[in-house]
Design an enzyme around this catalytic site. Structure first.
Site, mmCIF file in Angstrom:
data_model
loop_
_atom_site.group_PDB
_atom_site.id
_atom_site.type_symbol
_atom_site.label_atom_id
_atom_site.label_comp_id
_atom_site.label_asym_id
_atom_site.label_seq_id
_atom_site.Cartn_x
_atom_site.Cartn_y
_atom_site.Cartn_z
ATOM 1 N N TYR A 264 -28.431 8.543 39.656
ATOM 2 C CA TYR A 264 -27.515 8.800 38.687
ATOM 3 C C TYR A 264 -26.370 9.509 39.597
ATOM 4 C CZ TYR A 264 -31.064 8.656 34.950
ATOM 5 O OH TYR A 264 -32.046 8.180 34.145
ATOM 6 N N HIS B 271 -34.038 5.199 23.658
ATOM 7 C CA HIS B 271 -35.151 4.266 23.650
ATOM 8 C C HIS B 271 -36.120 4.652 22.435
ATOM 9 C CE1 HIS B 271 -33.303 3.371 27.473
ATOM 10 N NE2 HIS B 271 -33.345 4.627 27.932
ATOM 11 N N HIS C 175 -24.191 4.519 29.125
ATOM 12 C CA HIS C 175 -25.217 4.810 30.045
ATOM 13 C C HIS C 175 -24.560 5.020 31.463
ATOM 14 C CE1 HIS C 175 -28.301 4.639 27.166
ATOM 15 N NE2 HIS C 175 -27.639 3.484 26.708
HETATM 16 C C1 DQA Z 1 -29.390 7.150 30.910
HETATM 17 C C2 DQA Z 1 -30.486 6.072 30.841
HETATM 18 C C3 DQA Z 1 -31.617 6.561 30.189
HETATM 19 O O1 DQA Z 1 -32.693 5.328 30.410
HETATM 20 C C4 DQA Z 1 -32.157 7.971 30.701
HETATM 21 O O2 DQA Z 1 -33.145 8.150 29.962
HETATM 22 C C5 DQA Z 1 -31.275 8.824 30.979
HETATM 23 C C6 DQA Z 1 -29.969 8.378 31.461
HETATM 24 C C7 DQA Z 1 -28.187 6.992 31.733
HETATM 25 O O3 DQA Z 1 -27.059 7.380 31.533
HETATM 26 O O4 DQA Z 1 -28.404 6.036 32.700
HETATM 27 O O5 DQA Z 1 -31.699 10.109 30.629
HETATM 28 O O6 DQA Z 1 -28.760 7.394 29.597
#
Ligand code: DQA
Length: 145
Positions: free
Chosen positions: A22, A79, A99
């Site tokens: 991230y 999800h 995302h």
């Molecule tokens: C997310 C992707 C999701 O799968 C994950 O649970 C997150 C962050 C993203 O921004 O990449 O918490 O939404």
């Protein structure tokens, strides 16, 4: 135009949370980037985060008549959440799914989005810039205004 940015669980931990996936940018940094981008086009921004599914549902419901577009990073709820999907469908405010990570390059359970069918489109994989790109997408969704 006014855009409501909603962030789901654990996104308050951005900066420290799994930085390989991230990045090191915090949610406050992202909010500042979004505000800069929006200001260039005279767009108003509201930026919120919650770890609670019901709170996100309430915010989606309250958006009607106040915001032209919702930008939603539902995080893990993407999800799993029938109720977020139902709220988006019920309220009818055009919603863009975003995302940070490319969810399709990750675990299989992240390849399924329960909210995607009721969203206008999806932006994924550009890190903090997914949020900046969402401002442009919101302008398109709002007819270029
Ligand atoms: C997310 C992707 C999701 O799968 C994950 O649970 C997150 C962050 C993203 O921004 O990449 O918490 O939404």
């Amino acid at each position: 135009m006014k855009i409501l940015f909603l962030n789901g669980p654990n996104l308050n931990l951005l900066g420290q949370r799994e930085p390989d996936i991230y990045g090191r940018t915090t949610l406050a940094d992202i909010e500042a980037m979004v505000r800069d981008q929006a200001a260039k086009s005279g767009i108003g921004i509201e930026f919120r985060q919650s770890n609670l599914e019901g709170e996100l549902v309430t915010w989606i419901q309250e958006a009607k008549g106040k915001f032209e577009v919702i930008v939603l990073n539902a995080a893990g709820y993407t999800h799993t959440s029938v109720v977020l999907r139902d709220a988006i469908a019920a309220v009818g405010v055009p919603t863009i799914e975003i995302h940070l990570s490319n969810v399709y390059a990750r675990e299989e359970f992240r390849h399924v989005s329960l909210i995607a069918p009721v969203c206008r489109g999806q932006i994924a994989g550009f890190g903090a810039n997914s949020y900046v790109l969402a401002v442009e997408a919101a302008i398109i969704v709002n007819g270029g205004k």
